[in-house]
Enzyme design. Sequence first.
Site, mmCIF file in Angstrom:
data_model
loop_
_atom_site.group_PDB
_atom_site.id
_atom_site.type_symbol
_atom_site.label_atom_id
_atom_site.label_comp_id
_atom_site.label_asym_id
_atom_site.label_seq_id
_atom_site.Cartn_x
_atom_site.Cartn_y
_atom_site.Cartn_z
ATOM 1 N NE ARG A 88 -3.709 -0.271 2.626
ATOM 2 C CZ ARG A 88 -4.140 -0.854 3.757
ATOM 3 N NH1 ARG A 88 -3.691 -0.445 4.922
ATOM 4 N NH2 ARG A 88 -5.038 -1.803 3.720
ATOM 5 N NE ARG A 110 -2.745 1.379 9.412
ATOM 6 C CZ ARG A 110 -3.490 0.305 9.114
ATOM 7 N NH1 ARG A 110 -4.251 0.299 8.045
ATOM 8 N NH2 ARG A 110 -3.473 -0.762 9.883
ATOM 9 C CE LYS A 122 -6.381 -1.155 11.106
ATOM 10 N NZ LYS A 122 -7.211 -1.726 10.057
ATOM 11 C CE LYS A 176 -7.948 2.969 9.156
ATOM 12 N NZ LYS A 176 -9.019 2.085 8.671
ATOM 13 C CB CYS A 231 -13.906 -3.974 1.346
ATOM 14 S SG CYS A 231 -14.508 -5.651 1.598
ATOM 15 C CB CYS A 249 -9.185 -9.650 1.952
ATOM 16 S SG CYS A 249 -9.263 -9.221 3.698
ATOM 17 C CB CYS A 269 -14.940 -9.720 7.250
ATOM 18 S SG CYS A 269 -13.608 -8.577 7.643
ATOM 19 C CB CYS A 304 -12.275 -2.386 4.485
ATOM 20 S SG CYS A 304 -11.228 -3.301 5.619
HETATM 21 FE FE1 SRM Z 1 -9.214 -2.310 5.965
HETATM 22 C C1 SRM Z 1 -7.713 -4.943 7.421
HETATM 23 C C2 SRM Z 1 -8.421 -3.449 2.933
HETATM 24 C C3 SRM Z 1 -10.023 0.699 4.667
HETATM 25 C C4 SRM Z 1 -10.849 -1.517 8.863
HETATM 26 N N1 SRM Z 1 -8.193 -3.915 5.298
HETATM 27 C C5 SRM Z 1 -7.609 -4.869 6.068
HETATM 28 C C6 SRM Z 1 -6.753 -5.801 5.208
HETATM 29 C C7 SRM Z 1 -5.377 -5.247 5.172
HETATM 30 C C8 SRM Z 1 -6.759 -7.281 5.630
HETATM 31 C C9 SRM Z 1 -5.674 -7.731 6.557
HETATM 32 O O1 SRM Z 1 -5.508 -7.161 7.666
HETATM 33 O O2 SRM Z 1 -4.990 -8.675 6.228
HETATM 34 C C10 SRM Z 1 -7.477 -5.630 3.847
HETATM 35 C C11 SRM Z 1 -6.622 -5.909 2.610
HETATM 36 C C12 SRM Z 1 -7.437 -6.562 1.531
HETATM 37 C C13 SRM Z 1 -6.733 -6.652 0.234
HETATM 38 O O3 SRM Z 1 -6.523 -7.793 -0.241
HETATM 39 O O4 SRM Z 1 -6.412 -5.639 -0.355
HETATM 40 C C14 SRM Z 1 -8.054 -4.240 3.996
HETATM 41 N N2 SRM Z 1 -9.099 -1.493 4.172
HETATM 42 C C15 SRM Z 1 -8.832 -2.153 3.013
HETATM 43 C C16 SRM Z 1 -9.071 -1.275 1.801
HETATM 44 C C17 SRM Z 1 -8.151 -1.548 0.639
HETATM 45 C C18 SRM Z 1 -10.550 -1.399 1.401
HETATM 46 C C19 SRM Z 1 -10.909 -0.839 0.038
HETATM 47 O O5 SRM Z 1 -11.563 -1.607 -0.667
HETATM 48 O O6 SRM Z 1 -10.598 0.298 -0.281
HETATM 49 C C20 SRM Z 1 -8.892 0.106 2.465
HETATM 50 C C21 SRM Z 1 -7.470 0.541 2.504
HETATM 51 C C22 SRM Z 1 -7.329 1.871 3.155
HETATM 52 C C23 SRM Z 1 -5.979 2.484 3.045
HETATM 53 O O7 SRM Z 1 -5.607 2.818 1.930
HETATM 54 O O8 SRM Z 1 -5.331 2.672 4.070
HETATM 55 C C24 SRM Z 1 -9.361 -0.216 3.883
HETATM 56 N N3 SRM Z 1 -10.200 -0.650 6.668
HETATM 57 C C25 SRM Z 1 -10.553 0.422 5.909
HETATM 58 C C26 SRM Z 1 -11.549 1.189 6.584
HETATM 59 C C27 SRM Z 1 -12.225 2.434 6.034
HETATM 60 C C28 SRM Z 1 -11.480 3.699 6.329
HETATM 61 O O9 SRM Z 1 -10.411 3.678 6.934
HETATM 62 O O10 SRM Z 1 -11.990 4.739 5.945
HETATM 63 C C29 SRM Z 1 -11.810 0.538 7.790
HETATM 64 C C30 SRM Z 1 -12.895 0.920 8.833
HETATM 65 C C31 SRM Z 1 -12.598 2.147 9.564
HETATM 66 C C32 SRM Z 1 -11.932 1.850 10.870
HETATM 67 O O11 SRM Z 1 -10.721 1.716 10.883
HETATM 68 O O12 SRM Z 1 -12.647 1.706 11.869
HETATM 69 C C33 SRM Z 1 -10.934 -0.605 7.840
HETATM 70 N N4 SRM Z 1 -9.244 -3.071 7.826
HETATM 71 C C34 SRM Z 1 -9.999 -2.618 8.865
HETATM 72 C C35 SRM Z 1 -9.795 -3.493 10.009
HETATM 73 C C36 SRM Z 1 -10.444 -3.345 11.403
HETATM 74 C C37 SRM Z 1 -9.614 -2.503 12.272
HETATM 75 C C38 SRM Z 1 -10.175 -2.390 13.679
HETATM 76 O O13 SRM Z 1 -10.437 -1.292 14.116
HETATM 77 O O14 SRM Z 1 -10.346 -3.418 14.330
HETATM 78 C C39 SRM Z 1 -8.896 -4.493 9.585
HETATM 79 C C40 SRM Z 1 -8.361 -5.678 10.416
HETATM 80 C C41 SRM Z 1 -7.282 -5.288 11.340
HETATM 81 O O15 SRM Z 1 -6.680 -4.241 11.257
HETATM 82 O O16 SRM Z 1 -7.003 -6.124 12.206
HETATM 83 C C42 SRM Z 1 -8.577 -4.195 8.209
HETATM 84 FE FE1 SF4 Z 2 -10.989 -7.784 3.978
HETATM 85 FE FE2 SF4 Z 2 -12.927 -7.565 5.723
HETATM 86 FE FE3 SF4 Z 2 -11.596 -5.410 4.976
HETATM 87 FE FE4 SF4 Z 2 -13.215 -6.526 3.276
HETATM 88 S S1 SF4 Z 2 -13.844 -5.629 5.220
HETATM 89 S S2 SF4 Z 2 -11.122 -5.892 2.837
HETATM 90 S S3 SF4 Z 2 -13.045 -8.651 3.781
HETATM 91 S S4 SF4 Z 2 -10.760 -7.087 6.094
#
Ligand code: SRM
Ligand code: SF4
Length: 568
Positions: free
Chosen positions: A82, A152, A214, A216, A433, A439, A478, A482
């Site tokens: 990323r 981030r 993390k 943000k 997402c 993922c 899930c 995201c």
């Molecule tokens: Fe996310 C984890 C993709 C925005 C909450 N997210 C992941 C991972 C890295 C899976 C992993 O941990 O192994 C995913 C990668 C999938 C892949 O194959 O690409 C993933 N998140 C994404 C993206 C690419 C979604 C998208 O379709 O655009 C976004 C990348 C953002 C970036 O460029 O930095 C993305 N993730 C978000 C958001 C939305 C936001 O930030 O506006 C959230 C919810 C907001 C929040 O943080 O509360 C989000 N992602 C998570 C979480 C839950 C974190 C938590 O608070 O518990 C995880 C899991 C974790 O971190 O353990 C996660």
């Molecule tokens: Fe992966 Fe869950 Fe985030 Fe979708 S919402 S990219 S399934 S971690």
Amino acid sequence: MINNIQDLIIKGKPSEEENIKEQSNYLRGTIVNDIKNKLTGSFDEKNSFLIRFHGMYQQDNRDIRKERNIQLLEPNYSMMLRVRIPGGRITPKQWLAIDEFCDEYTLYKNIRITDRQTLQIHGILKKNVKLIHKILHKVELDSFATANDGNRNVICSTNPNIKSDLQEIIYLFSKKISDYLLPKTNAYSEIWLDKKINTEDHEPILGKTYLPRKFKISIVVPPYNDVDLHANDLNFIAIVKDNQLIGFNLLIGGGLSIEHNNKLTYARLASEIGYFHVDKLFEVTKAVVTIQRDFGNRVNRKNAKTKYTIDRLGINFFKKEIEKRALLKFEKIKSYQLSMRYDDIGWVKNDKKEWYFTLFVENGRIMNKNNYELKNGIKEIAKIHKSFFYLTTNQNLIFAKIDNNEKSKINEILNYYSLTKEISAQKKNSMACVSFPTCPLAMSEAERFLPSFIKKIEKILYKCNLGNDYITLRISGCPNGCARALLSEIGLIGKSLNYYNLYIGGNRLGTRIPRLYKENINEKEIINILEKLIILWSKNRNFNEIFGDFVIRTKIVKPVINSTYDFW
Ligand code: SRM
Ligand code: SF4
């Protein structure tokens, strides 16, 4: 009354992740050894946690995981990287470097715009990981801290209707904040760029074990809430007077991730703290980050984000602590109005008569597919475009600051590659997402499911004479959330393969969390439920009433008012 501040720190055995950070020698671990190990395409468990700090996730192709297992092969390991692109601004030269790398060196040969204004490159074999870091460095980019327990990618509003001078200032702030909070360890340069730096490692802001989780940040320019401020730990809402940016409203503690059936987790809207003068931006940033550093839960990662720290410490304590650390007194929140979250697709002229073209990118996925050569089209534009691109938090792409002469050339390319086609309101307001196949946490399809699902919703809208209307719709594979499904009118959250939990009752602006309506249902059941609700809405709505407001007014669901106590 708090007598001893030490009592506010969670006691107990630190999580395993805290130990890995502590023992990592400022994020080095034994990553270097794993790079050299050619017997496996993977990093070991500790290092695969540590490489996240360097902006990479270890993944495997889940579509073929079973098959490889049967053949006694190790999973098809590759890394997703990323890029750090604060404010989403990227130059055509940088774009071309990434585009070329994807074509030559990745398994999937595509680029993914994320909903936090960055690019993800999937499918990088371990042997090519150093190469991409060096390529990024050459064009003044990196991927440092785009993942794991740090700050981030800093996001900011990018709507072309924002006054261009203000846009420039906001962009520069997002870049400066991103740089300010970057880890100061030399590990990144040493490991990936082979640059020995002889200064001592130290982390004056983040600390040796970095943040508990993390973190943000968003900068918001009302009336646009494209950044979805309520998903962020720390938000600055720009306050403008006489065309000058005078200060910011501070909102903290937003976050959307939950765990199914775990009532100790919840989605939370950011809380308003107060207004402060623009000069104090970095002091306030540092104060909030260091409070979370000092008091965030390092025992249980599930409750480690700022939203939980705030609810545990109390908003008043948190506010006073910011005032103490930043040496300021907050004023009352200044009035602000949010009225739009989607992107203006197509051509828009800004106040300086420069043209912007916002290109709709379904799910942010940039690839050539059948007759739709999206990736090639963007590459051709990058070859002639003089200014820069913006990546948007709605996973779209903006070609920015185009003069009249350049506009006709870009238009030619857009037309040649059929990139100007009409996009329905429903599509513009839907998002998914990544989910399967890359993922590792995915429970159900999202990106691959959304396009056909939207068609079904559009069909219902059309049948109800609502063909030009829309309902914000988001699908997360899930409960990590995201795609920010918990800030939409209709949110689907993956429960198990092809089954989802259905949430309704959010709003278009992303200022209300929807409520769980039905659990563990498949597409057919979801469509049946939504069809009934949309018909009801079409027949009984008040003038211009949106779907999310309708289901609340008619008591189909109760609104989530205070998400902390009321979410479940
Ligand atoms: Fe996310 C984890 C993709 C925005 C909450 N997210 C992941 C991972 C890295 C899976 C992993 O941990 O192994 C995913 C990668 C999938 C892949 O194959 O690409 C993933 N998140 C994404 C993206 C690419 C979604 C998208 O379709 O655009 C976004 C990348 C953002 C970036 O460029 O930095 C993305 N993730 C978000 C958001 C939305 C936001 O930030 O506006 C959230 C919810 C907001 C929040 O943080 O509360 C989000 N992602 C998570 C979480 C839950 C974190 C938590 O608070 O518990 C995880 C899991 C974790 O971190 O353990 C996660
Ligand atoms: Fe992966 Fe869950 Fe985030 Fe979708 S919402 S990219 S399934 S971690």
